[in-house]
Design a protein around this motif. Structure first.
Motif, mmCIF file in Angstrom:
data_model
loop_
_atom_site.group_PDB
_atom_site.id
_atom_site.type_symbol
_atom_site.label_atom_id
_atom_site.label_comp_id
_atom_site.label_asym_id
_atom_site.label_seq_id
_atom_site.Cartn_x
_atom_site.Cartn_y
_atom_site.Cartn_z
ATOM 1 N N LYS A 139 0.839 -1.211 0.000
ATOM 2 C CA LYS A 139 0.000 0.000 0.000
ATOM 3 C C LYS A 139 0.871 1.258 0.000
ATOM 4 C CE LYS A 139 -4.155 1.770 2.161
ATOM 5 N NZ LYS A 139 -5.045 1.523 1.048
ATOM 6 N N ARG A 140 1.903 1.255 0.805
ATOM 7 C CA ARG A 140 2.798 2.405 0.898
ATOM 8 C C ARG A 140 3.482 2.680 -0.448
ATOM 9 N NH1 ARG A 140 7.793 2.365 5.125
ATOM 10 N NH2 ARG A 140 8.619 4.426 4.621
ATOM 11 N N PHE A 141 3.931 1.622 -1.109
ATOM 12 C CA PHE A 141 4.602 1.766 -2.401
ATOM 13 C C PHE A 141 3.644 2.365 -3.431
ATOM 14 C CE2 PHE A 141 6.138 0.116 -6.508
ATOM 15 C CZ PHE A 141 7.465 0.505 -6.459
ATOM 16 N N LEU A 142 2.426 1.864 -3.484
ATOM 17 C CA LEU A 142 1.438 2.380 -4.430
ATOM 18 C C LEU A 142 1.088 3.835 -4.140
ATOM 19 C CD1 LEU A 142 -0.985 -0.628 -4.903
ATOM 20 C CD2 LEU A 142 0.313 0.545 -6.694
ATOM 21 N N GLN A 143 0.870 4.153 -2.883
ATOM 22 C CA GLN A 143 0.452 5.509 -2.522
ATOM 23 C C GLN A 143 1.546 6.546 -2.777
ATOM 24 O OE1 GLN A 143 -0.964 4.952 1.520
ATOM 25 N NE2 GLN A 143 -3.067 4.710 0.796
ATOM 26 N N ALA A 144 2.793 6.117 -2.837
ATOM 27 C CA ALA A 144 3.892 7.055 -3.067
ATOM 28 C C ALA A 144 3.915 7.595 -4.492
ATOM 29 C CB ALA A 144 5.224 6.375 -2.744
ATOM 30 N N GLY A 145 3.237 6.928 -5.424
ATOM 31 C CA GLY A 145 3.199 7.410 -6.805
ATOM 32 C C GLY A 145 4.512 7.262 -7.539
ATOM 33 N N ARG A 146 5.278 6.253 -7.153
ATOM 34 C CA ARG A 146 6.579 5.988 -7.770
ATOM 35 C C ARG A 146 6.661 4.509 -8.151
ATOM 36 N NH1 ARG A 146 9.979 10.326 -5.909
ATOM 37 N NH2 ARG A 146 8.821 11.637 -4.482
ATOM 38 N N PRO A 147 5.774 4.051 -9.072
ATOM 39 C CA PRO A 147 5.657 2.616 -9.315
ATOM 40 C C PRO A 147 6.704 2.011 -10.237
ATOM 41 C CG PRO A 147 4.115 3.770 -10.708
ATOM 42 C CD PRO A 147 4.768 4.811 -9.817
ATOM 43 N N GLY A 148 7.366 2.836 -11.052
ATOM 44 C CA GLY A 148 8.208 2.272 -12.101
ATOM 45 C C GLY A 148 7.333 1.818 -13.260
ATOM 46 N N THR A 149 7.975 1.415 -14.337
ATOM 47 C CA THR A 149 7.253 1.150 -15.573
ATOM 48 C C THR A 149 7.706 -0.148 -16.225
ATOM 49 O OG1 THR A 149 6.951 3.516 -15.935
ATOM 50 C CG2 THR A 149 6.799 2.117 -17.868
ATOM 51 N N TYR A 150 6.716 -0.929 -16.691
ATOM 52 C CA TYR A 150 6.981 -2.130 -17.476
ATOM 53 C C TYR A 150 6.916 -1.796 -18.965
ATOM 54 C CZ TYR A 150 6.563 -5.552 -13.676
ATOM 55 O OH TYR A 150 6.763 -6.302 -12.552
ATOM 56 N N PHE A 151 7.654 -2.598 -19.752
ATOM 57 C CA PHE A 151 7.730 -2.406 -21.196
ATOM 58 C C PHE A 151 7.604 -3.730 -21.940
ATOM 59 C CE2 PHE A 151 10.262 0.842 -19.214
ATOM 60 C CZ PHE A 151 9.999 1.993 -19.943
ATOM 61 N N ARG A 152 7.140 -3.618 -23.160
ATOM 62 C CA ARG A 152 7.299 -4.717 -24.115
ATOM 63 C C ARG A 152 8.451 -4.318 -25.030
ATOM 64 N NH1 ARG A 152 5.297 -4.714 -29.292
ATOM 65 N NH2 ARG A 152 4.282 -2.797 -29.945
ATOM 66 N N VAL A 153 9.097 -5.309 -25.624
ATOM 67 C CA VAL A 153 10.242 -5.065 -26.493
ATOM 68 C C VAL A 153 9.749 -4.936 -27.930
ATOM 69 C CG1 VAL A 153 12.446 -5.977 -27.314
ATOM 70 C CG2 VAL A 153 11.762 -6.329 -24.925
ATOM 71 N N VAL A 154 9.962 -3.775 -28.529
ATOM 72 C CA VAL A 154 9.593 -3.525 -29.920
ATOM 73 C C VAL A 154 10.744 -3.928 -30.841
ATOM 74 C CG1 VAL A 154 8.935 -1.755 -31.610
ATOM 75 C CG2 VAL A 154 8.035 -1.653 -29.267
ATOM 76 N N THR A 155 11.951 -3.470 -30.499
ATOM 77 C CA THR A 155 13.150 -3.789 -31.281
ATOM 78 C C THR A 155 14.206 -4.369 -30.347
ATOM 79 O OG1 THR A 155 12.679 -1.916 -32.737
ATOM 80 C CG2 THR A 155 14.883 -2.891 -32.884
ATOM 81 N N PRO A 156 14.553 -5.649 -30.509
ATOM 82 C CA PRO A 156 15.577 -6.265 -29.662
ATOM 83 C C PRO A 156 16.960 -5.681 -29.948
ATOM 84 C CG PRO A 156 14.385 -7.921 -30.967
ATOM 85 C CD PRO A 156 13.984 -6.574 -31.467
ATOM 86 N N GLY A 157 17.878 -5.988 -29.070
ATOM 87 C CA GLY A 157 19.255 -5.533 -29.227
ATOM 88 C C GLY A 157 20.003 -5.732 -27.934
ATOM 89 N N GLU A 158 20.942 -4.834 -27.658
ATOM 90 C CA GLU A 158 21.730 -4.906 -26.428
ATOM 91 C C GLU A 158 21.619 -3.592 -25.665
ATOM 92 O OE1 GLU A 158 25.342 -7.937 -27.669
ATOM 93 O OE2 GLU A 158 25.718 -5.781 -27.680
ATOM 94 N N VAL A 159 21.650 -3.715 -24.332
ATOM 95 C CA VAL A 159 21.701 -2.534 -23.461
ATOM 96 C C VAL A 159 22.883 -2.691 -22.518
ATOM 97 C CG1 VAL A 159 19.238 -2.025 -23.561
ATOM 98 C CG2 VAL A 159 20.108 -3.517 -21.762
ATOM 99 N N ARG A 160 23.368 -1.570 -22.039
ATOM 100 C CA ARG A 160 24.458 -1.575 -21.059
ATOM 101 C C ARG A 160 24.389 -0.287 -20.251
ATOM 102 N NH1 ARG A 160 29.281 -2.233 -24.815
ATOM 103 N NH2 ARG A 160 27.654 -3.025 -26.124
ATOM 104 N N ALA A 161 24.988 -0.315 -19.086
ATOM 105 C CA ALA A 161 25.084 0.894 -18.271
ATOM 106 C C ALA A 161 25.790 1.966 -19.085
ATOM 107 C CB ALA A 161 25.836 0.601 -16.979
ATOM 108 N N GLY A 162 25.269 3.188 -18.998
ATOM 109 C CA GLY A 162 25.835 4.303 -19.736
ATOM 110 C C GLY A 162 25.107 4.605 -21.034
ATOM 111 N N ASP A 163 24.234 3.680 -21.483
ATOM 112 C CA ASP A 163 23.469 3.929 -22.707
ATOM 113 C C ASP A 163 22.531 5.116 -22.526
ATOM 114 O OD1 ASP A 163 24.517 1.916 -24.289
ATOM 115 O OD2 ASP A 163 22.795 0.564 -24.056
ATOM 116 N N ALA A 164 22.366 5.861 -23.607
ATOM 117 C CA ALA A 164 21.385 6.941 -23.612
ATOM 118 C C ALA A 164 19.986 6.352 -23.748
ATOM 119 C CB ALA A 164 21.656 7.892 -24.775
ATOM 120 N N VAL A 165 19.019 7.033 -23.126
ATOM 121 C CA VAL A 165 17.598 6.698 -23.231
ATOM 122 C C VAL A 165 16.917 7.931 -23.817
ATOM 123 C CG1 VAL A 165 15.513 6.096 -21.951
ATOM 124 C CG2 VAL A 165 17.745 5.282 -21.144
#
Length: 194
Positions: free
Chosen positions: A149-175
């Motif tokens: 309940k506390r997590f939901l009420q904080a309004g900071r849930p994070g976001t889920y995604f589906r993958v449209v274009t596969p590839g590779e990710v790494r720390a430091g990548d631009a979003v």
């Protein structure tokens, strides 16, 4: 909170790419949880069902094509660290990507609407699908009273995604937000469930 037009072109940075470290015993119906995610070095392949090396123990409620990748904001994690009085390391909330704003700006992960698309690195394209709706396993993992309940009420849930274009990710990548969605934000959708 930025409007859809203001979100288009917004730039962030992948601080960490996280995959499951180990399955952890859990008293829930599945008996184990894969919430213990930790940062990894180097590039990680992203496919239709998520990041290479990642897994979901409860596939009925987690993962799949519509919840293939979970991103969480570094600013929100810092906020929780202050609330909890302890570090919230990348992956601690079960996220695959910890995202921060470029050049000190905020990157509002929770302000995304369904259908918004993000390009990460050179090739990967993800599309926003759902906010995180926390479960009892998450509550047990964090060891906080009334955590869900506390997590939901904080309004900071994070976001889920589906993958449209596969590839590779790494720390430091631009979003970069390359297309905006319509309708309520992930923050607003999660609030309906709180």
């Amino acid at each position: 909170m930025a409007s859809a037009a203001q979100r288009l072109g917004m730039i962030g940075i992948v601080d960490s790419v996280c995959v499951v470290h180990q399955l952890v015993d859990d008293p829930g119906t599945v008996g184990v949880t894969a919430i213990d995610k930790r940062p990894v070095e180097g590039p990680v392949r992203v496919r239709t069902l998520g990041l290479h090396g990642d897994v979901q123990a409860d596939r009925k409620n987690h993962g799949g094509e519509e919840k293939a990748v979970y991103a969480y904001s570094a600013a929100d994690a810092d906020w929780w660290a202050r609330q909890l009085g302890r570090d919230v390391q990348p992956g601690y909330f079960g996220e695959n990507l910890r995202i921060s704003g470029a050049q000190g700006a905020d990157f509002d992960v929770d302000g995304a609407a369904a259908g918004e698309r993000w390009r990460i690195g050179e090739r990967v394209v993800l599309e926003v699908t759902w906010p995180r709706i926390p479960c009892a396993t998450f509550g047990r993992w964090v060891e906080q009273d009334r955590w869900v309940k506390r997590f939901l009420q904080a309004g900071r849930p994070g976001t889920y995604f589906r993958v449209v274009t596969p590839g590779e990710v790494r720390a430091g990548d631009a979003v970069e937000i390359i297309a905006v969605g319509e309708g309520p934000s992930m923050r607003e959708v999660a609030a309906v469930n709180s």
